[in-house]
Design an enzyme around this catalytic site. Structure first.
Site, mmCIF file in Angstrom:
data_model
loop_
_atom_site.group_PDB
_atom_site.id
_atom_site.type_symbol
_atom_site.label_atom_id
_atom_site.label_comp_id
_atom_site.label_asym_id
_atom_site.label_seq_id
_atom_site.Cartn_x
_atom_site.Cartn_y
_atom_site.Cartn_z
ATOM 1 N N HIS A 42 0.816 -1.223 0.000
ATOM 2 C CA HIS A 42 0.000 0.000 0.000
ATOM 3 C C HIS A 42 0.851 1.276 0.000
ATOM 4 C CE1 HIS A 42 0.448 -0.188 4.525
ATOM 5 N NE2 HIS A 42 0.526 1.124 4.366
ATOM 6 N N ASP A 67 0.037 -7.633 1.433
ATOM 7 C CA ASP A 67 0.434 -6.226 1.590
ATOM 8 C C ASP A 67 1.954 -6.071 1.613
ATOM 9 O OD1 ASP A 67 0.039 -3.487 1.774
ATOM 10 O OD2 ASP A 67 0.009 -3.500 3.973
ATOM 11 N N GLY A 72 3.487 6.629 8.117
ATOM 12 C CA GLY A 72 4.834 6.791 7.579
ATOM 13 C C GLY A 72 5.767 5.691 8.024
ATOM 14 N N ASN A 73 5.376 4.986 9.118
ATOM 15 C CA ASN A 73 6.147 3.828 9.556
ATOM 16 C C ASN A 73 5.872 2.598 8.696
ATOM 17 O OD1 ASN A 73 6.195 5.121 12.686
ATOM 18 N ND2 ASN A 73 7.953 3.894 12.072
ATOM 19 N N SER A 74 4.815 2.643 7.881
ATOM 20 C CA SER A 74 4.465 1.486 7.058
ATOM 21 C C SER A 74 5.650 1.067 6.198
ATOM 22 C CB SER A 74 3.281 1.820 6.154
ATOM 23 O OG SER A 74 2.096 1.918 6.899
ATOM 24 N N LEU A 90 -6.968 -25.187 -1.252
ATOM 25 C CA LEU A 90 -7.574 -26.458 -0.868
ATOM 26 C C LEU A 90 -9.017 -26.551 -1.354
ATOM 27 C CD1 LEU A 90 -7.150 -29.124 0.636
ATOM 28 C CD2 LEU A 90 -7.852 -27.968 2.746
ATOM 29 N N GLY A 91 -9.731 -25.429 -1.341
ATOM 30 C CA GLY A 91 -11.105 -25.415 -1.825
ATOM 31 C C GLY A 91 -12.134 -25.691 -0.763
ATOM 32 N N VAL A 92 -11.931 -25.139 0.433
ATOM 33 C CA VAL A 92 -12.895 -25.311 1.520
ATOM 34 C C VAL A 92 -13.192 -23.959 2.151
ATOM 35 C CG1 VAL A 92 -12.261 -27.680 2.091
ATOM 36 C CG2 VAL A 92 -11.034 -25.785 3.168
ATOM 37 N N LEU A 125 -13.709 -22.347 5.763
ATOM 38 C CA LEU A 125 -13.275 -22.735 7.109
ATOM 39 C C LEU A 125 -13.852 -21.797 8.163
ATOM 40 C CD1 LEU A 125 -9.505 -23.367 6.299
ATOM 41 C CD2 LEU A 125 -11.271 -25.113 6.637
#
Length: 494
Positions: free
Chosen positions: A124, A154, A227-229, A286-288, A290
Site C-alpha cells: 500500500h 500487503d 509513515g512507519n508502514s 484447498l477449496g474449503v 473454514l
C-alpha cells in the site's frame, strides 16, 4: 662572611618556595581552561543485569531502513460549479492555462534486505506510484523500480541500482515470543528516521484490513505512526522479524495508541523470494470454507477441545473434494503439525506451492483419519461470490419465534435457483428474524437458508422442531447457506 652567605641562601630558598607554590596554580589555570571539561565516558549498556541503552543495536540496524517517497499523478477535479454570465464571457478575454496534473506524494518506509539494493516494503506504500524515490540514512537518494507487488499479503519488493549497501538479515519470526523486546524503525509523519521500543504483545493476529486477508500479524506496543508502514521491527540481536504494516488509531489524528501490527519475517521472506524470482506469488488452494470452533460449537458437537478448523463448505471438484473432505469435518493437523484455528491453516495452505501433496488429519464424528490432497492454485476468481437475496414468495410460513426467533418456509425450486443453492438440496428459508431473538444474536439474517439442525438435514418445519426438541440444554448447531457460502452457526434457543 659566613653569616652573609647563609642569609643569602635562605632568601633564595624562600623565593623559590614562593614561586613554586604560586606557579603551580598559575600553570594549572593555563593548562586546564574552564571551557574544555573532559568528555564523560560512554554509559554502560547493561547495569546490574538490566539493559540501559539500545544504541548499539540502532547503530547496526538503522542504516538499512530507508525513506520512500511514492509519487502519483492526478488531474485537478473539473470545476463543476455554475458559472455566472460574467465568468462565462471572461474566459474568452483571458488566456487559458493548461490544466496540469498534480503530484500526490505518499511517504513510507522500507528495509534493505541485501547489499545489492533489494528493498522490502508494504504494497500500500507504493501501489500505483509512477515514481518512487529512496532516501538512505546518509541522505543519498535513488530512484527505485518495482520488482513485484502482492496485495493479499500487503508486501512489495523494490530495487535500486547500487551495491555494498547496509542491509538487515531476516530472522525466524516463529521463534519470537510474546514479551520479547523489539525496536520499530521508520519515518513517521515524514519527520525523519525514528526509533521506538516496545514488546511483542501478541502473535497470530488478524485485522481483516489487508486485501486478501493472508494475515498472521505480530502485535507490538512499540509506537508506530503513519509513515512507519514498510519499516522494520527488529529484535535485540539486530535481525528483522517484521515489516510494520498497520495500526489501530484512537482518533481522527491517526496517532499511535500502542497497538501496531507487523507482517512476520517468515511470511515476508516467502513472498519476497517469489517476487524476486518470478515477479508474482503463487498460493496453494484447498477449496474449503473454514470456520473457527466457538465455545457453543464445542458444546453442540460434544468436542473435547476447541482446536482445529471446521469445514463449512467444500467446492465441487476442488482439491478438498477429490481428497474426500466433507462438510462438517474438523481439520486438526497439516503434515503432522497441529492446527489451532482456521487462520493458521489458511496461511499454511497459502504458503505451500500449488501442486504440492499435503497430508491432512481430519476429525469426523469423533474419529480421526488422515487424508492426502494435492493443492490447486489460488486465483482471484476463487474468492467467494456475492450473495443474492430472496423476496418473500412462499405461502406456507410458520413461526418458530418461541425457539429461535425466526419465521421459516420451505425452499421452493424457484428460490433454490435464485439463491444459487442447486447443489445444497432442500432447506428452510428465513423470511423474518426477530431483532431481539436468539437467531439474530447468532448472526442469522433474512434470506438465509437453514440446511441442517444439529447435523440433521431439515426439509420441513417438523424436522426443525424434532431437532430442537432433541438438543436438550445444549446450543443448537445450524448449517446455514448465506451470501453465497455455507457456514455453521450456534444458537441458544429460548
Amino acid at each position: 662572611m659566613k653569616n652573609k652567605t647563609l642569609l643569602a641562601l635562605a632568601l633564595i630558598a624562600a623565593t623559590l618556595f614562593s614561586i613554586t607554590g604560586c606557579g603551580s596554580g598559575l600553570l594549572g589555570t593555563e593548562s586546564s581552561p574552564p571551557s574544555s571539561a573532559p568528555a564523560a565516558p560512554p554509559a554502560p549498556m547493561v547495569v546490574d543485569g538490566m539493559r540501559t541503552s539500545y544504541a548499539d543495536i540502532v547503530d547496526r540496524t538503522s542504516p538499512a531502513v530507508v525513506r520512500i517517497e511514492a509519487d502519483q499523478k492526478r488531474k485537478s477535479p473539473a470545476n463543476v460549479e455554475r458559472q455566472s454570465p460574467e465568468d462565462f464571457f471572461r474566459q474568452f478575454q483571458q488566456p487559458q492555462q493548461e490544466q496540469r496534473p498534480q503530484i500526490e506524494r505518499g511517504l513510507g518506509s522500507g528495509v534493505m534486505v541485501d547489499a545489492n539494493g533489494h528493498i522490502l516494503t508494504n504494497n500500500h506504500v507504493v501501489e500505483g506510484a509512477e515514481k518512487i524515490t529512496i532516501a538512505m540514512s546518509d541522505n543519498k537518494t535513488y530512484e527505485a523500480k518495482v520488482v513485484g507487488l502482492d496485495a493479499p499479503s500487503d508486501l512489495a519488493v523494490l530495487k535500486i541500482e547500487a551495491t555494498g549497501l547496509p542491509f538487515l538479515n531476516l530472522g525466524d519470526s516463529d521463534t519470537v515470543r510474546v514479551g520479547d523486546i523489539v525496536l520499530a524503525i521508520g519515518n513517521p509523519l515524514g519527520i525523519g528516521q525514528t526509533v521506538t521500543a516496545g514488546i511483542i504483545s501478541a502473535k497470530g493476529r488478524r485485522t481483516g484490513l489487508s486485501d486478501g486477508s493472508y494475515e498472521d500479524f505480530l502485535q507490538t506496543d512499540a509506537p508506530i505512526n503513519r509513515g512507519n508502514s514498510g519499516g522494520a521491527l527488529v529484535s535485540l540481536n539486530g535481525e528483522l522479524i517484521g515489516i510494520n504494516s498497520q495500526i489501530l488509531s484512537g482518533g481522527p489524528s491517526g496517532g499511535s495508541i500502542g497497538i501496531g501490527f507487523s507482517i512476520p519475517s517468515n511470511m515476508a521472506k516467502s513472498v519476497m523470494d517469489q517476487l524476486i524470482q518470478n515477479g508474482r506469488v503463487r498460493r496453494g488452494l484447498l477449496g474449503v470454507g473454514l470456520q473457527n470452533i466457538t465455545d457453543d460449537m464445542e458444546k453442540a458437537l460434544e468436542l473435547t477441545e476447541k482446536k482445529g478448523a471446521l469445514v463449512g463448505s467444500v467446492q465441487r471438484g476442488s482439491s478438498a473434494d477429490k481428497a474426500g473432505i466433507k462438510r462438517g469435518d474438523i481439520i486438526t493437523a497439516i503434515n503432522g503439525e497441529r492446527i489451532e484455528d482456521r487462520n493458521i491453516l489458511r496461511n499454511k495452505i497459502a504458503g505451500t506451492a500449488p501442486g504440492t501433496e499435503i497430508k491432512l488429519t481430519v476429525s469426523r464424528e469423533g474419529r480421526e483419519t488422515d487424508l492426502s490432497a494435492t493443492l490447486d492454485e489460488f486465483k482471484a476468481e476463487d474468492s467467494r461470490a456475492e450473495s443474492k437475496t430472496a423476496d418473500d414468495g412462499g405461502t406456507s410460513k410458520e413461526n418458530q419465534s418461541g425457539k429461535l426467533g425466526v419465521t421459516l418456509e420451505p425452499v421452493t425450486p424457484e428460490i433454490t435457483k435464485r439463491l444459487g443453492l442447486e447443489n445444497e438440496g432442500e432447506g428452510l428459508l428465513v423470511t423474518q428474524v426477530e431483532q431481539s431473538g436468539p437467531a439474530a444474536e447468532a448472526g442469522l439474517s433474512r434470506g438465509d437458508v437453514i440446511l441442517e439442525v444439529n447435523r440433521r438435514v431439515v426439509k420441513s418445519i417438523e424436522d426443525v422442531r424434532t431437532a430442537l426438541d432433541g438438543s436438550g440444554g445444549r446450543p443448537v448447531l445450524l448449517l446455514v447457506a448465506t451470501r453465497g457460502r455455507t457456514i455453521y452457526l450456534t444458537v441458544r434457543p429460548e
